[in-house]
Design a protein around this motif. Structure first.
Motif, PDB file in Angstrom:
ATOM      1  N   LEU A 166       1.019  -1.260   0.315  1.00  0.00           N
ATOM      2  CA  LEU A 166      -0.546  -0.453   0.098  1.00  0.00           C
ATOM      3  C   LEU A 166       0.997   1.369  -0.142  1.00  0.00           C
ATOM      4  N   LEU A 167       0.613   2.239  -1.021  1.00  0.00           N
ATOM      5  CA  LEU A 167       1.823   3.343  -0.990  1.00  0.00           C
ATOM      6  C   LEU A 167       0.548   4.725  -1.225  1.00  0.00           C
ATOM      7  N   GLU A 168       1.285   5.846  -0.758  1.00  0.00           N
ATOM      8  CA  GLU A 168       0.491   6.711  -0.146  1.00  0.00           C
ATOM      9  C   GLU A 168       0.724   7.711  -1.381  1.00  0.00           C
ATOM     10  N   PHE A 169      -0.194   7.938  -2.197  1.00  0.00           N
ATOM     11  CA  PHE A 169      -0.154   9.256  -3.201  1.00  0.00           C
ATOM     12  C   PHE A 169      -1.244  10.287  -3.297  1.00  0.00           C
ATOM     13  N   GLY A 170      -1.068  10.217  -1.916  1.00  0.00           N
ATOM     14  CA  GLY A 170      -2.215  12.027  -2.097  1.00  0.00           C
ATOM     15  C   GLY A 170      -1.665  13.691  -1.652  1.00  0.00           C
ATOM     16  N   THR A 171      -0.284  13.728  -2.468  1.00  0.00           N
ATOM     17  CA  THR A 171       0.077  15.288  -2.178  1.00  0.00           C
ATOM     18  C   THR A 171      -0.317  16.687  -2.991  1.00  0.00           C
ATOM     19  N   ARG A 172      -0.750  15.972  -4.170  1.00  0.00           N
ATOM     20  CA  ARG A 172      -1.559  16.901  -4.997  1.00  0.00           C
ATOM     21  C   ARG A 172      -2.800  16.527  -4.716  1.00  0.00           C
ATOM     22  N   ARG A 173      -3.337  16.065  -3.428  1.00  0.00           N
ATOM     23  CA  ARG A 173      -4.492  16.109  -3.722  1.00  0.00           C
ATOM     24  C   ARG A 173      -4.821  16.638  -2.002  1.00  0.00           C
ATOM     25  N   ALA A 174      -4.314  16.773  -0.840  1.00  0.00           N
ATOM     26  CA  ALA A 174      -3.977  16.905  -0.422  1.00  0.00           C
ATOM     27  C   ALA A 174      -4.509  18.472   0.113  1.00  0.00           C
ATOM     28  N   PHE A 175      -5.235  18.977   1.050  1.00  0.00           N
ATOM     29  CA  PHE A 175      -5.402  20.317   1.719  1.00  0.00           C
ATOM     30  C   PHE A 175      -3.982  21.073   1.633  1.00  0.00           C
ATOM     31  N   SER A 176      -2.896  21.344   1.615  1.00  0.00           N
ATOM     32  CA  SER A 176      -1.899  22.088   1.834  1.00  0.00           C
ATOM     33  C   SER A 176      -0.367  21.336   2.030  1.00  0.00           C
ATOM     34  N   PRO A 177       0.118  22.017   2.000  1.00  0.00           N
ATOM     35  CA  PRO A 177       1.708  21.323   1.783  1.00  0.00           C
ATOM     36  C   PRO A 177       1.855  20.678   3.225  1.00  0.00           C
ATOM     37  N   GLN A 178       1.433  21.376   4.066  1.00  0.00           N
ATOM     38  CA  GLN A 178       1.747  20.518   4.917  1.00  0.00           C
ATOM     39  C   GLN A 178       0.740  19.743   5.411  1.00  0.00           C
ATOM     40  N   GLY A 179      -0.468  19.719   5.140  1.00  0.00           N
ATOM     41  CA  GLY A 179      -1.095  18.562   5.857  1.00  0.00           C
ATOM     42  C   GLY A 179      -1.075  17.455   4.403  1.00  0.00           C
ATOM     43  N   ALA A 180      -0.175  17.419   3.778  1.00  0.00           N
ATOM     44  CA  ALA A 180       0.426  16.671   2.535  1.00  0.00           C
ATOM     45  C   ALA A 180       1.658  15.443   3.143  1.00  0.00           C
ATOM     46  N   MET A 181       1.938  16.506   3.914  1.00  0.00           N
ATOM     47  CA  MET A 181       3.067  15.845   4.729  1.00  0.00           C
ATOM     48  C   MET A 181       2.340  15.288   5.685  1.00  0.00           C
ATOM     49  N   TRP A 182       1.365  15.984   7.010  1.00  0.00           N
ATOM     50  CA  TRP A 182       1.128  15.325   7.274  1.00  0.00           C
ATOM     51  C   TRP A 182      -0.003  13.933   7.673  1.00  0.00           C
ATOM     52  N   GLY A 183      -0.395  13.766   6.388  1.00  0.00           N
ATOM     53  CA  GLY A 183      -1.216  12.697   5.927  1.00  0.00           C
ATOM     54  C   GLY A 183      -0.139  11.528   5.286  1.00  0.00           C
ATOM     55  N   ALA A 184       1.085  11.794   5.087  1.00  0.00           N
ATOM     56  CA  ALA A 184       1.710  11.039   4.410  1.00  0.00           C
ATOM     57  C   ALA A 184       2.364  10.196   5.775  1.00  0.00           C
ATOM     58  N   ARG A 185       2.505  11.265   6.661  1.00  0.00           N
ATOM     59  CA  ARG A 185       3.279  10.702   7.912  1.00  0.00           C
ATOM     60  C   ARG A 185       2.182   9.626   8.243  1.00  0.00           C
ATOM     61  N   ALA A 186       0.887  10.329   8.456  1.00  0.00           N
ATOM     62  CA  ALA A 186       0.033   9.378   9.436  1.00  0.00           C
ATOM     63  C   ALA A 186      -0.883   8.161   8.689  1.00  0.00           C
ATOM     64  N   ALA A 187      -0.354   8.372   7.504  1.00  0.00           N
ATOM     65  CA  ALA A 187      -0.009   6.626   6.907  1.00  0.00           C
ATOM     66  C   ALA A 187       0.249   5.478   6.728  1.00  0.00           C
ATOM     67  N   VAL A 188       1.691   5.514   6.840  1.00  0.00           N
ATOM     68  CA  VAL A 188       2.602   5.037   6.757  1.00  0.00           C
ATOM     69  C   VAL A 188       2.439   4.653   8.578  1.00  0.00           C
ATOM     70  N   ALA A 189       2.065   5.424   9.612  1.00  0.00           N
ATOM     71  CA  ALA A 189       1.808   5.573  10.496  1.00  0.00           C
ATOM     72  C   ALA A 189       1.082   4.627  10.887  1.00  0.00           C
ATOM     73  N   ALA A 190      -0.031   4.012  10.094  1.00  0.00           N
ATOM     74  CA  ALA A 190      -0.989   3.627  10.230  1.00  0.00           C
ATOM     75  C   ALA A 190      -1.492   2.557   9.070  1.00  0.00           C
ATOM     76  N   GLY A 191      -0.015   1.887   8.464  1.00  0.00           N
ATOM     77  CA  GLY A 191      -0.271   0.653   7.661  1.00  0.00           C
ATOM     78  C   GLY A 191       0.147   0.673   6.545  1.00  0.00           C
ATOM     79  N   LEU A 192       0.599   1.580   5.555  1.00  0.00           N
ATOM     80  CA  LEU A 192       1.241   2.426   4.335  1.00  0.00           C
ATOM     81  C   LEU A 192       2.337   1.496   4.750  1.00  0.00           C
ATOM     82  N   ASP A 193       3.290   1.263   3.318  1.00  0.00           N
ATOM     83  CA  ASP A 193       4.125   0.978   3.405  1.00  0.00           C
ATOM     84  C   ASP A 193       4.993   2.120   3.000  1.00  0.00           C
ATOM     85  N   SER A 194       4.748   2.709   1.765  1.00  0.00           N
ATOM     86  CA  SER A 194       5.574   4.060   1.876  1.00  0.00           C
ATOM     87  C   SER A 194       4.765   5.254   1.519  1.00  0.00           C
ATOM     88  N   THR A 195       5.318   6.195   0.804  1.00  0.00           N
ATOM     89  CA  THR A 195       5.262   7.412   0.197  1.00  0.00           C
ATOM     90  C   THR A 195       5.411   7.817  -1.036  1.00  0.00           C
TER      91      THR A 195
END
Length: 447
Positions: A166-195
């Motif tokens: 499972l790979l996180e590809f959400g940066t271009r759809r996240a609500f902001s650059p900061q949100g993209a980084m937080w989202g990627a971090r939370a996704a990996v912490a909760a079970g995705l393999d990478s971003t």
């Protein structure tokens, strides 16, 4: 630099002003009445779970603590506030409080990766009133968003299975650059393999993941002789990266790659399909490329992954973007529960809160989470119950060592597998019923 030309990328120096105006106006009133340093306790929780969610996965504590330890007001901050003209009538004590202020309180919180249910505190702030009031906005921002991403990631891992990539590809759809980084971090912490987010991956010490865009196939193909040549060029520089094969004709591309593999001209570690009938395409591509990993992408979520699996799709992994980072919001709230040892309770219709500083008592063993009781901090757990809220910051200092993403990820997966199957299902789940202790019930009745 004119005001409209100034950068809006926040730094730690901006943390104190990353708040709503009403936090500052309330603090001014507290200062005017001389109560700004009265001890106060606020709890952050959600009154109800989002539709079709049986649980939430608490996330964002790491960034919340970093914020609390860093925020401060500079002379330029205070000058800018004064120039607004909003604070003309506030007492001088307001300005001296902000100028000398930093967070000096305590924080109680559940560990990241912990399942949480309605009305259970994810964290509690115990601090002088003005400090506890000021931090509301930033805490809700980071906890609400990362908890949303973590919960959706945990659900996707649950339906995809432990062997899926499972790979996180959400940066271009996240609500902001900061949100993209937080989202990627939370996704990996909760079970995705990478971003695919390079900045986040490097900051977290993990390897970013990704393939190519259709534009590469079109550009390289147009200039160098077609789709096959585009594949060869990319493979020359990145021999272990998957190839994107749906720019023109997915099946024809897979067939040509199969012929090149059999001829010993190329080795294909994996391919990605981003459009079309993913079930049928994956089955046909698998026939041509039996030894290559197959990845799906394109508006995937837990329901779509389930549908693909149920219909016999042959994917080994999934790239997940838009629907991960823009899902149904977690409507967490931050409410005063005690001031000067006086329990407080909001009684508004449909927005009732429970008074007093609380603790979650979870009844569980090594195999299963059975039930939760919500009680007062002064109560003790029953046999086989575990108190979930832990003291993580004392007098403004973090007192627990930071955890690795791997540790949080393992905790998340272990905790999800302990939940009842009806709580884990993604459609019409049954959440664990949270009971109230007699002491809390009594306090509510008399508040």
């Amino acid at each position: 630099m004119t005001p409209d030309a100034q950068t809006l990328n926040p730094t730690p120096d901006d943390y104190s002003l990353l708040t709503d105006l009403y936090q500052l106006t309330m603090i001014a009133c507290y200062c005017g009445e001389g109560i700004e340093n009265d001890p106060a306790s606020f709890e952050l929780f959600t009154r109800r779970l989002p539709p079709n969610y049986g649980y939430l996965i608490a996330m964002g504590l790491t960034q919340a603590l970093e914020y609390l330890q860093s925020f401060h007001f500079t002379a330029s901050h205070l000058e800018a506030l004064e120039k607004t003209g909003i604070f003309t009538h506030v007492p001088e004590r307001f300005w001296t409080t902000l100028a000398s202020g930093k967070f000096t309180g305590d924080v109680w919180a559940v560990t990241e990766g912990t399942p949480i249910f309605a009305n259970e505190p994810i964290l509690r702030i115990e601090a002088p009133l003005w400090q506890a009031q000021l931090v509301e906005t930033y805490l809700l921002n980071t906890i609400n968003y990362q908890t949303l991403i973590a919960t959706k990631s945990a659900r996707m891992r649950d339906v995809a299975g432990d062997d899926a990539i499972l790979l996180e590809f959400g940066t271009r759809r996240a609500f902001s650059p900061q949100g993209a980084m937080w989202g990627a971090r939370a996704a990996v912490a909760a079970g995705l393999d990478s971003t695919s987010n390079v900045a986040t991956a490097l900051k977290l010490g993990i390897k970013p993941s990704g393939t190519m865009a259709h534009s590469f196939i079109m550009a390289a193909g147009a200039l160098e002789g077609g789709e096959d040549e585009a594949f060869r060029i990319f493979h020359r520089y990145f021999p272990n990266a998957p190839l994107l094969i749906d720019t023109y004709d997915t099946i024809d591309a897979a067939k040509r790659l199969s012929e090149q593999i059999q001829a010993g001209k190329i080795q294909v570690s994996g391919v990605r399909i981003d459009s079309g009938d993913l079930v049928t395409l994956s089955q046909k591509v698998r026939g041509f490329l039996p030894d290559s990993l197959l990845f799906a992408s394109g508006d995937l979520d837990e329901w779509e992954i389930t549908r693909l699996k149920d219909l016999g799709a042959c994917f080994d992994g999934y790239g997940i973007g838009t629907k991960l980072v823009t899902g149904t919001p977690v409507n967490g709230v931050y409410k005063l529960v005690e001031i000067n040892d006086i329990p407080t309770m909001k009684k508004s219709a449909a927005k009732v809160t429970y008074p007093g500083r609380k603790q979650i008592f979870r009844h569980q063993d090594d195999l299963k989470i059975y039930s939760d009781r919500l009680g007062l901090i002064t109560e003790s757990p029953d046999l086989e119950e575990v108190p979930l809220l832990e003291l993580v910051m004392k007098q403004g200092k973090i007192i627990q060592p930071s955890e690795s993403l791997t540790t949080i990820q393992q905790r998340t997966r272990m905790n999800v597998t302990k939940l009842p199957l009806k709580t884990r299902q993604i459609t019409q789940p049954d959440s664990i019923f949270v009971t109230l202790t007699n002491a809390l019930e009594s306090l509510i009745h008399h508040a």
